[in-house]
Design a protein around this motif. Sequence first.
Motif, PDB file in Angstrom:
ATOM      1  N   VAL A  81      -9.307 -10.764   9.910  1.00 39.95           N
ATOM      2  CA  VAL A  81      -8.566 -10.670   8.654  1.00 39.95           C
ATOM      3  C   VAL A  81      -8.601 -12.021   7.930  1.00 39.95           C
ATOM      4  CG1 VAL A  81      -6.270 -10.295   7.641  1.00 39.95           C
ATOM      5  CG2 VAL A  81      -7.064  -8.828   9.480  1.00 39.95           C
TER       6      VAL A  81
ATOM      7  N   CYS B 131      -8.577  -4.409   5.685  1.00 43.84           N
ATOM      8  CA  CYS B 131      -7.458  -4.148   4.789  1.00 43.84           C
ATOM      9  C   CYS B 131      -7.527  -5.052   3.563  1.00 43.84           C
ATOM     10  CB  CYS B 131      -6.137  -4.383   5.507  1.00 43.84           C
ATOM     11  SG  CYS B 131      -5.900  -6.112   5.975  1.00 43.84           S
TER      12      CYS B 131
ATOM     13  N   PHE C 125      -4.838  -3.163  12.076  1.00 37.21           N
ATOM     14  CA  PHE C 125      -6.230  -2.734  12.205  1.00 37.21           C
ATOM     15  C   PHE C 125      -6.751  -2.943  13.626  1.00 37.21           C
ATOM     16  CE2 PHE C 125      -8.407  -1.666   8.080  1.00 37.21           C
ATOM     17  CZ  PHE C 125      -7.234  -1.432   7.377  1.00 37.21           C
TER      18      PHE C 125
ATOM     19  N   ARG D 272       0.865  -1.183   0.000  1.00 39.43           N
ATOM     20  CA  ARG D 272       0.000   0.000   0.000  1.00 39.43           C
ATOM     21  C   ARG D 272       0.900   1.231   0.000  1.00 39.43           C
ATOM     22  NH1 ARG D 272      -2.575  -1.169   5.963  1.00 39.43           N
ATOM     23  NH2 ARG D 272      -0.612  -1.026   7.064  1.00 39.43           N
TER      24      ARG D 272
ATOM     25  N   GLY E 227      -1.191  -6.819  12.663  1.00 37.28           N
ATOM     26  CA  GLY E 227      -2.286  -6.323  13.499  1.00 37.28           C
ATOM     27  C   GLY E 227      -2.576  -4.847  13.416  1.00 37.28           C
TER      28      GLY E 227
ATOM     29  N   THR F  79      -7.187 -10.186  14.326  1.00 39.22           N
ATOM     30  CA  THR F  79      -7.140  -8.790  13.912  1.00 39.22           C
ATOM     31  C   THR F  79      -8.387  -8.423  13.124  1.00 39.22           C
ATOM     32  OG1 THR F  79      -4.739  -8.829  13.871  1.00 39.22           O
ATOM     33  CG2 THR F  79      -5.789  -7.098  12.598  1.00 39.22           C
TER      34      THR F  79
HETATM   35  S1  SF4 Z   1      -0.935  -5.693   9.419  1.00 39.23           S
HETATM   36 FE1  SF4 Z   1      -2.574  -4.365   8.818  1.00 39.23          FE
HETATM   37  S2  SF4 Z   1      -2.521  -4.370   6.593  1.00 39.23           S
HETATM   38 FE2  SF4 Z   1      -1.352  -6.127   7.263  1.00 39.23          FE
HETATM   39  S3  SF4 Z   1      -2.876  -7.789   7.194  1.00 39.23           S
HETATM   40 FE3  SF4 Z   1      -2.779  -6.995   9.280  1.00 39.23          FE
HETATM   41  S4  SF4 Z   1      -4.421  -5.512   9.387  1.00 39.23           S
HETATM   42 FE4  SF4 Z   1      -4.009  -5.913   7.220  1.00 39.23          FE
END
Ligand code: SF4
Lengths: 305, 439, 365, 254
Positions: free
Chosen positions: D167, D196, D211, B160, D209, D192
């Motif tokens: 997720v 995303c 989110f 991203r 994590g 999590t």
């Molecule tokens: S770290 Fe953030 S972007 Fe990556 S999978 Fe987990 S919640 Fe999604």
Amino acid sequence: MITRETAKKSLHVPVRAVIKGVKDEAPGVRTLLLEPVEGQFPRAGRVSRPGQFNMLGYPGVGEAPISYSMLPPGKTDAKAEELFGHTIRRAGRVTGYLEKFKEEDEIFFRGPFGRGWPVEEARGKHLLLITGGLGLAPLKPVIEMAPSLGLAGATLLHGARTAGDIIFKAELARWKTGGAVEIGLTVDNPPGNFFKKRQDRGLEGFEKAIGEIRTGLITELIRPLQIDPAKTVAFICGPEIMMRFASRDLMMKGMGGAGIYVSMERRMRCGTGHCGHCQIGPWFTCKDGPVFSCAQLRGLPDVII
Amino acid sequence: MRIRTEYLGRVEGEAGVSFKIEGGRLKDLRINIWEPPRFFEGMLVGRRYDEVPDIVARICGICPVSHMLTSIRAIEKAIGFEPAPETLAARKLMAYSQIASSHLVHLVMLALPDYEGQGKGENSLMEVLRLPDMEKSGLLKKFTSVKEALNGITRAFGGRALHPVSMVVGGFTSLPGETETRLLISALGAAERDMEDIAEMMSELKLPQFESASVPVSLSEDGGYAVNSGLIVSGAGLEGQEDDYERLFEEKEALYSNAKKTSLKRGGQIMTGALARVSLQHRWLAPKARKPAFLLVEGPPSQKNKNKKNKNPFHNITAQAVELLHFWQECKELLEAAAASLNQGRQKPLRGIPPAREGKGSALTEAPRGLLYHSYEVDRTGTVRRANIVTPTAHNYLAMEQDLSGLVEANIGMPEERLKGLAEMLIRAYDPCFSCSVH
Amino acid sequence: MTGVNASQRNYRVILPENALARWLEWLGGFYTLTGPVGGGVAARFTEISKFEQMDLDYQSTMLPPGKKYLFEPVEEVLSFDVSEGVFSSGPYPPGRKRALIGVHPCDVNAILYLDMVFLSGPYADPFYRARRENTFIIALNCKSVTGLCFCHLVGAGPYLKAVSGYDILLTEIGEEEGAERRGGKNRKFMVELVSEKARELCDVFPFSMGEQPEEKDFEKMSRMEAALLKSFRKNLDMEGVQSALLSRPDHHALKETADSRCLSCSNCVMVCPTCFCHDVMDKTDVSLSRSRRVRRWDACQDISFAQVHGGNFRAQRHARLRQFVYHKLDYEEQFGRKGTVGCGRCIRWCPTGIDLTEIARAMME
Amino acid sequence: MGARRPRAGFFKFTCCSGCGFELAYFQRCLEETLAAFDFAFFRLASSSGTPEGPFDLSLVEGAVTEPFQIIELKKIRQRSKVLYAIGSCAITGGIPAIKALAPEAQVEGAAYKERLYGLASTRPHVINDYVQVDGFIRGCPPGERDLFEALSSALMGKDPEFTEYSVCMECKMADNKCVLVEEGLPCMGPVTNAGCGALCPAHHRACYGCFGLMGQANIHALKGRFRELGHFSEEDIENRFFTLFGALGKTERK
Ligand code: SF4
Ligand SMILES: Cc1cc2nc3c(=O)[nH]c(=O)nc-3n(C[C@H](O)[C@H](O)[C@H](O)COP(=O)(O)OP(=O)(O)OC[C@H]3O[C@@H](n4cnc5c(N)ncnc54)[C@H](O)[C@@H]3O)c2cc1C
Ligand code: SF4
Ligand code: SF4
């Protein structure tokens, strides 16, 4: 084979309806009178029954299952005459959004869904209706058709949180004078208490018409009842915990689970038995219910009854 | 007369500016950076080495890539890991696309309203975009097409564009395939005219005249426009290597501000960022950027004055436009090269992070706003024991205040509102990032 | 394979792998070929252009082929044009016709289960139906069994017993001598043309390079099936399980497993080939020009799944886990059969390895 | 539309400004957003405008780490019809909350010397510790799905429907390779909150994590799983997986 015709009549495409009347019933509760105008949902030929529900909503907001509180007259092809009613309490996203709607606004629905109250089973018997709060709404059509059901008698026991929360006051007074149904009312919060002023506004006339409003839980009205278990059918609708105690009291009076019907409320997304949210044990509340007999539900996990 | 702005708008982070004019003299000028500190240097102690990039990315919402890249290289030095050449190329793409994107934000969103909106009572991007001549020029459409092309690159390589995920200590956990890379190239191609229009529009702005006493400082490297590594050079010549940083520079705390002021130990105000880079490294710019860069640094040939170098901090805006042209070109070339090497299928992404080892490492890179320094000490288990981060805005802080004094003194008779506006414009021209400066 | 009548045998042929490959590539002219890519227990059904991309020795996949392609993870079911005020839904069928190649018996049975969910009853889902009708299913009997498989307990494998609802059934029955193919061998497949569609297609494509199967071939298949049945490692009293579960809804095995291991992450439900629950929500563009009604797979392990105004019928973690276990092993009244096909995916893809058969066994003790 | 554009306010507390940039720059419906809302206060994008309100929609990013922010926050709440917390800092404390894990003097002392006595920094708090929040636009940076849901809901005047599941669900729907089960990477996905699109696993990386923990996270069960992976110390597990974006909420969930 999927034809263009069936495709157009997809079960996903709702029917457009116009609000023809709005009536405030109690704080946060309104009745909408609806007239279908056009739509594609495959519904032609479907006869609506008491206890059934529509998925009511607005595009971009979502849908919520709402029971009929007034049935369409039944001539299902002559759409324009099909006025029907829903009584809605503000609970969340969809019902909150609908709260803003006024007469002549458009809303959308799919339905009717589900199996309704088994009114045939009450023929020749005493029909006992026990309702709590908004639970009176899905049984209103039953009360209205009571004179034509060939009943041995009918009793309605209704409980509300406060006197101000009692819905269908005018109808209750009318039913009372009509005499087809005996009525008993109770409220959790007694009218003389701290809440009196705010919530009991405009109730004087009602109290005169309806007689005494008892204080306490609905079970207070059930206990004194004289019941012939073999000649009684009970329809119960209200919060699940209330349905639990009401049905238990009836069973203690000798009724079997098969003669006691309850209307279950579960989260629903589709209404057509596909989305799975409304499952109770092996049943789908939307297509196998929402009306179940207590016998059907007994022993299933995640049911309070 | 007391002039103050509590909360500067159109800059990243929170800061105010205040000064007094008494008897025609300037007094008590302060840029008060009240951005609340998050204490990254303290928070990082006790964390594992491979978590560091994900944490420091959150220092800044517009240059997370720079913080990640700098920390990754510092950590890799500390644990003694050498990244593969393809990794370095992909990191360049991350850095270039982010710098260009950050410049785009500054040019169009943050700086432009100062010039386009001035006198018309307009001072936000939204309002400026609604000005008749802006609507006509289709600025918003151009802005979005350019931003999507640039963010597409960061997104493809980093997962991203904001707080990337696939760039980690050791390399990239995944890389775009050839088709995706080709799509990025064609997106750049499609938006190129829009980008050039924006760069041209920005270099034609009528910028105030002002001469700064700052010494430009930047990285420098043979063979290219230094961004992710290099030697430290200044207007006075070679200063040293990145490992000399803590010997060469010093941080001073200001009692009225949460940010520290950093400069060369031997004293004097320094300026880092686009203008400093273009001044010191312009010979490595891409051909398209070289001519405007020459004009910018040396001034138009007709009015060539002896004072050869451009020292007007307002021209940082022009320098950013020049860099936008340059990094666009660089991205195209790097993507072409990546696509060619990728047509064998996916380049092998990283499997498992490199193991921990005791050590110290520091890295210095060029973030969009200038020099960014990260340094870490890692123990045997990979736990961070010490962290030090010095950001571009900390390097420019002193210069910003001094220049502001100079500017106000030179315009001391100006009506209050205009003077205040001019002061804010100068601060914005530096493209400061107060979130970074405090961290 | 005894008890096969003569007319059925007419639609069987033994085909060498290279002929099968050619036939499938010819089929690719009408259908998007989709088959298992990458072997082992984590193969993926993927669109392919060449027979060789597939690994027909695969043991399992993470997402079941039927659920992945017939009931898509996220799908727009309705769209509302705000300024015009009109709805649209469809088109049906969405996309091109698809051939699913090498679908194992458990997964074919799972498709038959999804058929009951989406096509039986008062309402047929037009998306599922259109896709189902446009999907050509080539089933493949298993030739190995994983340690987590228990299809034999519910009659869903390892050989496919269903007689309709799919098109072709393949069984690898040995190798052809001499010819060179995968791994230096050219395998032979028993090809059974099950559906009318398959028989029509094969009228067009001559199966001339195949041989008529003989009695010994059927005997061989029976022997292979019997051997496979012996290699299962999982066992559970499927008859007894129903009464045992319902009588002990608060059994400590459920509670302990839920509390100590269940993450409520819903992986089990997501990979389950018969799990059909989905959520429906409306999304509107920021420009307010169009609202879309989208459905996406949902899971009973999620805390808000049974949340209603005034309560949550499965607020407790073990109540949610129980819903999954009961839905798979009990609740036969729902569709007249058990909810599990014994593919073992929920066990394999559970990050903590929760095993519904272990929970059930503990509850029966 | 045609009618009055809703007045929106965007407020920053202790954070990286990333949510502001997401709204004003990175997201893909920028043109529509700028057209639909009247941003009456948004310091990142405008030097004019006033925080006085009233606002139809307020978005608040950042954790609360200084006393004056509490006062500001309460004022914002009073002036706003709808207030959403945006981004992990505001919702879970995010990265700024890591500060809460060690003695304050130690953390602050690592960054400042003389200035220490002038600092007003406190233990970080999430914004709904102080005011009622109508919804959470999760993520670091916030995910587009929830952001668009918030914006379109504000425009339509309906309650938004934000993601509230794991997720893993998004990961499965994308048919990603499961990095935890197939590769033994310590993936936080199971506990999590989604939103995303399972970004990290799609990039062969364990979710860390960002989110925030979902409502029904079973933390100790996942800790147990990570222990079984074998190569993490107890401190690592605690640190890396349960404090990076959840330093303030170390509580067990249902
Ligand atoms: S770290 Fe953030 S972007 Fe990556 S999978 Fe987990 S919640 Fe999604
Ligand atoms: C067969 C049937 C008939 C019904 N008849 C009527 C009727 O006649 N009249 C009537 O007023 N109601 C009726 N209901 C109830 C009505 O459908 C519900 O109140 C419905 O949820 C309202 O939808 P909503 O979108 O407004 O609320 P929702 O937004 O769905 O919210 C409803 C409640 O669920 C909770 N909730 C929703 N989503 C979540 C989540 N993700 N996480 C946590 N909590 C959540 C909220 O706390 C909220 O209180 C009936 C229900 C059924 C099943
Ligand atoms: S996959 Fe396992 S941990 Fe996750 S919800 Fe299912 S049973 Fe629980
Ligand atoms: S990779 Fe992570 S997020 Fe994806 S399913 Fe596996 S555990 Fe869940």
